[in-house]
Design a protein around this motif. Sequence first.
Motif, PDB file in Angstrom:
ATOM      1  N   LYS A   7     -50.855  12.683 -16.778  1.00 20.31           N
ATOM      2  CA  LYS A   7     -50.256  13.380 -15.639  1.00 20.31           C
ATOM      3  C   LYS A   7     -48.902  12.764 -15.280  1.00 20.31           C
ATOM      4  O   LYS A   7     -48.631  11.593 -15.549  1.00 20.31           O
ATOM      5  N   LYS A   8     -48.082  13.560 -14.625  1.00 17.31           N
ATOM      6  CA  LYS A   8     -46.742  13.126 -14.237  1.00 17.31           C
ATOM      7  C   LYS A   8     -46.783  11.893 -13.341  1.00 17.31           C
ATOM      8  O   LYS A   8     -45.896  11.043 -13.408  1.00 17.31           O
ATOM      9  N   ASP A   9     -47.817  11.784 -12.503  1.00 19.99           N
ATOM     10  CA  ASP A   9     -47.891  10.660 -11.576  1.00 19.99           C
ATOM     11  C   ASP A   9     -48.634   9.447 -12.147  1.00 19.99           C
ATOM     12  O   ASP A   9     -48.910   8.485 -11.431  1.00 19.99           O
ATOM     13  N   HIS A  10     -48.936   9.462 -13.452  1.00 17.41           N
ATOM     14  CA  HIS A  10     -49.574   8.295 -14.071  1.00 17.41           C
ATOM     15  C   HIS A  10     -48.609   7.113 -13.920  1.00 17.41           C
ATOM     16  O   HIS A  10     -47.416   7.235 -14.205  1.00 17.41           O
ATOM     17  N   PRO A  11     -49.097   5.962 -13.468  1.00 22.57           N
ATOM     18  CA  PRO A  11     -48.204   4.815 -13.222  1.00 22.57           C
ATOM     19  C   PRO A  11     -47.356   4.420 -14.440  1.00 22.57           C
ATOM     20  O   PRO A  11     -46.182   4.074 -14.286  1.00 22.57           O
ATOM     21  N   ALA A  12     -47.915   4.485 -15.624  1.00 20.05           N
ATOM     22  CA  ALA A  12     -47.143   4.110 -16.816  1.00 20.05           C
ATOM     23  C   ALA A  12     -46.022   5.118 -17.082  1.00 20.05           C
ATOM     24  O   ALA A  12     -44.916   4.728 -17.481  1.00 20.05           O
ATOM     25  N   ILE A  13     -46.288   6.391 -16.857  1.00 13.37           N
ATOM     26  CA  ILE A  13     -45.244   7.414 -17.023  1.00 13.37           C
ATOM     27  C   ILE A  13     -44.146   7.179 -16.002  1.00 13.37           C
ATOM     28  O   ILE A  13     -42.955   7.183 -16.333  1.00 13.37           O
ATOM     29  N   GLU A  14     -44.534   6.964 -14.760  1.00 11.52           N
ATOM     30  CA  GLU A  14     -43.539   6.740 -13.704  1.00 11.52           C
ATOM     31  C   GLU A  14     -42.698   5.492 -13.968  1.00 11.52           C
ATOM     32  O   GLU A  14     -41.483   5.508 -13.773  1.00 11.52           O
ATOM     33  N   ARG A  15     -43.329   4.410 -14.430  1.00 10.64           N
ATOM     34  CA  ARG A  15     -42.575   3.185 -14.743  1.00 10.64           C
ATOM     35  C   ARG A  15     -41.606   3.422 -15.902  1.00 10.64           C
ATOM     36  O   ARG A  15     -40.462   2.968 -15.869  1.00 10.64           O
ATOM     37  N   GLY A  16     -42.077   4.116 -16.927  1.00 13.47           N
ATOM     38  CA  GLY A  16     -41.214   4.406 -18.068  1.00 13.47           C
ATOM     39  C   GLY A  16     -40.020   5.256 -17.689  1.00 13.47           C
ATOM     40  O   GLY A  16     -38.888   4.975 -18.093  1.00 13.47           O
ATOM     41  N   VAL A  17     -40.267   6.283 -16.900  1.00  3.99           N
ATOM     42  CA  VAL A  17     -39.180   7.169 -16.466  1.00  3.99           C
ATOM     43  C   VAL A  17     -38.203   6.399 -15.577  1.00  3.99           C
ATOM     44  O   VAL A  17     -36.986   6.551 -15.712  1.00  3.99           O
ATOM     45  N   GLU A  18     -38.723   5.558 -14.713  1.00  7.85           N
ATOM     46  CA  GLU A  18     -37.857   4.748 -13.848  1.00  7.85           C
ATOM     47  C   GLU A  18     -36.984   3.812 -14.690  1.00  7.85           C
ATOM     48  O   GLU A  18     -35.793   3.665 -14.435  1.00  7.85           O
ATOM     49  N   PHE A  19     -37.582   3.194 -15.706  1.00  7.32           N
ATOM     50  CA  PHE A  19     -36.815   2.310 -16.594  1.00  7.32           C
ATOM     51  C   PHE A  19     -35.693   3.080 -17.284  1.00  7.32           C
ATOM     52  O   PHE A  19     -34.540   2.652 -17.297  1.00  7.32           O
TER      53      PHE A  19
END
Length: 123
Positions: A7-19
């Motif tokens: 999901k879009k709000d998965h913490p790993a996805i969010e961290r990767g996108v932020e990076f």
Amino acid sequence: RIHLGWKKDHPAIERGVEFLSSTGPSLSNAYFNYHSNQVLRHYGGEKWSRWNSQLSAQLLRSQDQVGHQRGSWYFSNDEYGKFGGRLFHTALSTMMLEVYYRQEEVFRVVNEEAFPLGTLPSN
């Protein structure tokens, strides 16, 4: 992982996108830019808009303007590109610039009230 259903709000996805968003497009790694471009395109939103503006401007500035190379790209400081050369850089750059025509955002919100699944709008 996006294509595997995270999901879009998965913490790993969010961290990767932020990076990727905070790092911005690389000046020396077209391969990084190509894959980062796809991730941010799928993620969408403000982070995609900012990345896309930066990358598009960078690519348009770096496109060769003279001679037989006109319209192509070659980044002499790219560690991976030295193996693929001008063809590699031109192919990646073109695909980055046309990403919206090749890929829909995975996390795009569809208005199912306006277009219920299985129906087409009438003309």
